[in-house]
Structure formats: C-alpha cells, structure tokens
Enzyme design. Structure first.
Site, PDB file in Angstrom:
ATOM      1  N   THR A  62      43.965  25.955  40.707  1.00  0.00           N
ATOM      2  CA  THR A  62      43.665  24.535  40.573  1.00  0.00           C
ATOM      3  C   THR A  62      43.759  24.095  39.110  1.00  0.00           C
ATOM      4  OG1 THR A  62      41.370  25.250  40.544  1.00  0.00           O
ATOM      5  CG2 THR A  62      42.162  24.269  42.586  1.00  0.00           C
ATOM      6  N   GLY A  64      45.298  44.463  33.637  1.00  0.00           N
ATOM      7  CA  GLY A  64      46.047  44.249  34.881  1.00  0.00           C
ATOM      8  C   GLY A  64      45.146  44.086  36.090  1.00  0.00           C
ATOM      9  N   ALA A  65      43.837  43.947  35.874  1.00  0.00           N
ATOM     10  CA  ALA A  65      42.905  43.823  37.000  1.00  0.00           C
ATOM     11  C   ALA A  65      42.555  42.360  37.280  1.00  0.00           C
ATOM     12  CB  ALA A  65      41.638  44.621  36.715  1.00  0.00           C
ATOM     13  N   SER A  74      41.281  38.892  32.898  1.00  0.00           N
ATOM     14  CA  SER A  74      41.625  38.129  31.689  1.00  0.00           C
ATOM     15  C   SER A  74      41.373  38.863  30.384  1.00  0.00           C
ATOM     16  CB  SER A  74      40.889  36.786  31.661  1.00  0.00           C
ATOM     17  OG  SER A  74      41.307  36.012  32.722  1.00  0.00           O
ATOM     18  N   ASP A 113      41.057  30.639  31.866  1.00  0.00           N
ATOM     19  CA  ASP A 113      40.660  31.939  31.306  1.00  0.00           C
ATOM     20  C   ASP A 113      40.238  31.808  29.841  1.00  0.00           C
ATOM     21  OD1 ASP A 113      41.605  32.655  33.761  1.00  0.00           O
ATOM     22  OD2 ASP A 113      43.422  33.619  33.021  1.00  0.00           O
ATOM     23  N   TYR A 169      53.842  33.182  39.955  1.00  0.00           N
ATOM     24  CA  TYR A 169      52.871  32.241  39.383  1.00  0.00           C
ATOM     25  C   TYR A 169      53.615  30.982  38.914  1.00  0.00           C
ATOM     26  CZ  TYR A 169      48.987  30.508  36.563  1.00  0.00           C
ATOM     27  OH  TYR A 169      47.980  29.731  36.038  1.00  0.00           O
TER      28      TYR A 169
END
Ligand code: GLA
Length: 385
Positions: free
Chosen positions: A36, A121-122, A125, A171, A221
């Site tokens: 969003t 990579g999880a 951020s 983020d 993305y």
C-alpha cells in the site's frame, strides 16, 4: 552496551584506530498494510529488536573506507567519484552518500564498520536499517541537520537509484521513527503518522522465516507497482482528481472492472481493501481487540496470495500450518513477498508449542528448516551515547 555494540566498536578501533560514533538501527515488522505504501496508502509497521550497529568516524583521506563485519569484506570509495560496487552492501553506502551529495550536503572522508543480527533476505529490512544507520551517523558526524522524514527519503532514493528496487517509504520511515511498544500508522502520502500502543504482555510476535527468497522478488515488485499505475491511469479518465490508488473508491473500481482487465483489477482491488484493513486494524488496537486484529491479518494474507499474487508456496504453507494452532491470533506473509517471513501473533503460553509445531511440520512439508524469531517492538535508529 550490548555485545554487538562492543564488538563493532572493537572492530572499528582495530581497523581504523579512531573513536567512532555508534548507531543502533532496527529491522522492522509490518503488522498489516502491505503493498500500500507506494500507492500513497496506509501501513502499520513497528521497529524490532533485531538491529544493525554501525560505527562511524571522519578521516582525512577524502575517501570512504567501509567494512562489513558480517561479510568480512572491505571497500574504499572515492567521495568525488562514486562507482557502483560489485559488493551489494557497498551500494547502499554509495547510494546514501550520492543522494546526500545531490542534496548539497557537504561530506568529507569517513570510515564505517557495521554488522548485526537482522537476517538478510528475510524481509525484515536490513537494507533500510543500513541506510538509516549511515544517514543518522553522517548527520551527526558532519552536523548536517537533516530531519528524519528527509532521511527516510534519502534511503528510499538509494533503493530506487542505486539498488533498482522501486520501493515505498515504509521500511525507511519506520526504521527512523519507530518507538518501543508502539505500532506506527503511516499515511504514506503526507508522511503524517499516529502511534498505537501495542500491548505485548499476553502475546508475542513470532516471525517464521521460510528461508526462501525467490529471485522474482525484485522484478515482480516493480511489475506490481506498474500494474497499480496502469489502473490509476485508466481510472483518472473518469475522475481527474485521482492521483493514486489512495483516491479511488470501490464503486469507481467496480464500475470499470471490464476496462481494467482481470489482472489490474484484482491488484487495485487488493490495495483498496488492504488500506481499509489498516484503518480497521488501528481501531481494533484502540479497543485492544487483538482477536479482531488477527482476523484482519488472515484476510490480508488471502488478498496478498490470491489477488496481489506476491506470496509463494512456502509462505502459504507456513500460514496454513499456523492457522489452526491454539493461541494463534492472526498471521500472514509480510513485506514484499516471494519469500521471507510470515508474521504470527501468538498468545504467550502457546509460543513454545507453536514454534515447535511449525518447525517440525514445515520441515516435513518442504524439507526446509524454518528459522523462528520471537521479536519485541523497539525504538527507531538512535545514537548510542
Ligand atoms: C518492501 C518495500 C516496502 C513495501 C513492502 C510491501 O518491504 O521495501 O516499501 O512496499 O515491500 O508492503
């Protein structure tokens, strides 16, 4: 000082032989409201207790010397001639510096050492944590007087121009504005925000890392972002006031479903619904109604998986396994998608059996050992005095 802070300080002293300023910079969770932010919508993230610690001091070399403690790698960058580095992490440093310079902030040579415990990579951020830490550090070191909203924009521009991800502002913003025990509802258009107490006496935020990171993540993305823009372009014909999906009503969307086509339609529909869920979830928090909050997390996952199509088999399995477990209030995939973590809200006394069950069942279904983190909501990036 924490062990990590001591370690980074020692590494700094042994490498560069000067006293660094230390910055503690958190990763984040997003309780609800994904995809969003770049649609000028609403998000509800919180900073967590997984962090990067960064040490920084000036040098007289006119150069940036940087060391990643976790990768055990160094780079030297020329302040007046910044090049893309073959080391991924170094491009965040280059990006922040280049964007500050573009804004006419005067920088001199500096040394930097960083490392931490935010899994890479999880989807927590770690990159925003690095951007935030460095900007806070440079701000202090060179007395730049940058306000925190601007700092968040510098981080976002770094992603756009130096890393290639057309991310929203969530983020970077939460990394710089988070507060302990509070969730932050951000209006991504105006950058106004409200803090909501997130009571954690009776529950824990449990993150289940799927340990997959499908390489679709970055390209898809950007595709989602352009699908939303396509929707806006079409709908704008019917209401020129529309700037972004934020301004679109469900009625207008439904009216032009045919013209949007099935894919753009479901992307837009998800964004409208997810924005509404953020508002409703905040009302739940005001009433301390975590069970209603949790239901909205499930709905968010359904939308992300079926309409926005940014989930993946592993994340769907984690949600499916979690769903019927005792003590689970809500869960969903979190962040950009195509891997990373699910976020689970679990009642305290069920946390242990919950994590044991998920680890075992996920391994059986996928052959993958999930990693599980029990996190606390913490404050944003700060200088360690
Ligand atoms: C990534 C981006 C954010 C946001 C989320 C999805 O984390 O960096 O800006 O778009 O995905 O909500």
């Amino acid at each position: 000082m924490t062990e990590l802070e001591i370690k980074i300080k020692e590494q700094f002293l042994s490498k560069y032989d000067s006293e660094p300023i230390l910055i503690n910079s958190p990763g984040r969770v997003n309780l609800i409201g994904d995809h969003t932010d770049y649609n000028d919508g609403f998000v509800l993230p919180a900073a967590i207790d997984k962090v990067i610690v960064l040490g920084i001091a000036s040098n007289k070399l006119g150069k940036i010397r940087a060391f990643s403690a976790d990768m055990n790698e160094s780079v030297v960058l020329d302040l007046n001639d910044l090049h893309k580095s073959d080391k991924h992490w170094a491009n965040y440093i280059k990006g922040v510096v280049a964007e500050l310079q573009k804004e006419k902030f005067k920088l001199k040579g500096f040394d930097v050492v960083f490392g931490g415990n935010i899994p890479i990579g999880a989807g927590l951020s770690s990159s925003a944590a690095l951007e935030g830490a460095l900007t806070v550090g440079l701000n202090k070191l060179f007395k730049l007087k940058i306000d925190r909203k601007k700092m968040a924009r510098i981080g976002q521009l770094t992603e756009h121009k130096h890393v290639g991800v057309k991310c929203g502002i969530m983020d970077q913003f939460i990394n710089l504005h988070g507060e302990p025990e509070k969730a932050l509802k951000l209006d991504c258009r105006t950058l106004d925000y409200d803090l909501y107490p997130f009571h954690q006496e009776d529950n824990k935020i449990v993150l289940c890392n799927s340990k997959v990171s499908h390489n679709l993540a970055e390209s898809e993305y950007n595709v989602r972002r352009s699908q939303c823009e396509k929707g806006v372009k079409i709908l704008k014909k019917y209401d020129p006031e529309i700037q972004n999906l934020r301004d679109v009503s469900m009625e207008l969307l439904m009216e032009h479903q045919g013209e949007l086509g099935p894919v753009v339609f479901k992307r837009c529909k998800f964004v409208l619904e997810e924005n509404k869920r953020v508002h409703n979830a905040c009302e739940d928090l005001s009433k301390d109604d975590l069970s209603s909050f949790g239901q909205r997390m499930f709905e968010s996952h359904e939308g992300l998986s079926n309409d926005y199509e940014v989930s993946c088999e592993e994340l769907d399995i984690l949600v499916e396994l979690a769903k019927d477990q005792p003590g689970l209030l809500g869960c969903r995939m979190m962040g950009g998608g195509f891997g990373g973590c699910t976020i689970n809200l679990v009642e305290n006394d069920q946390v242990k059996p919950f994590t044991e069950y998920i680890s075992k069942a996920y391994k059986e279904r996928t052959g993958i050992e999930a990693e599980i983190y029990i996190t606390r909501i913490n404050g944003g990036a700060r200088i360690i005095e």
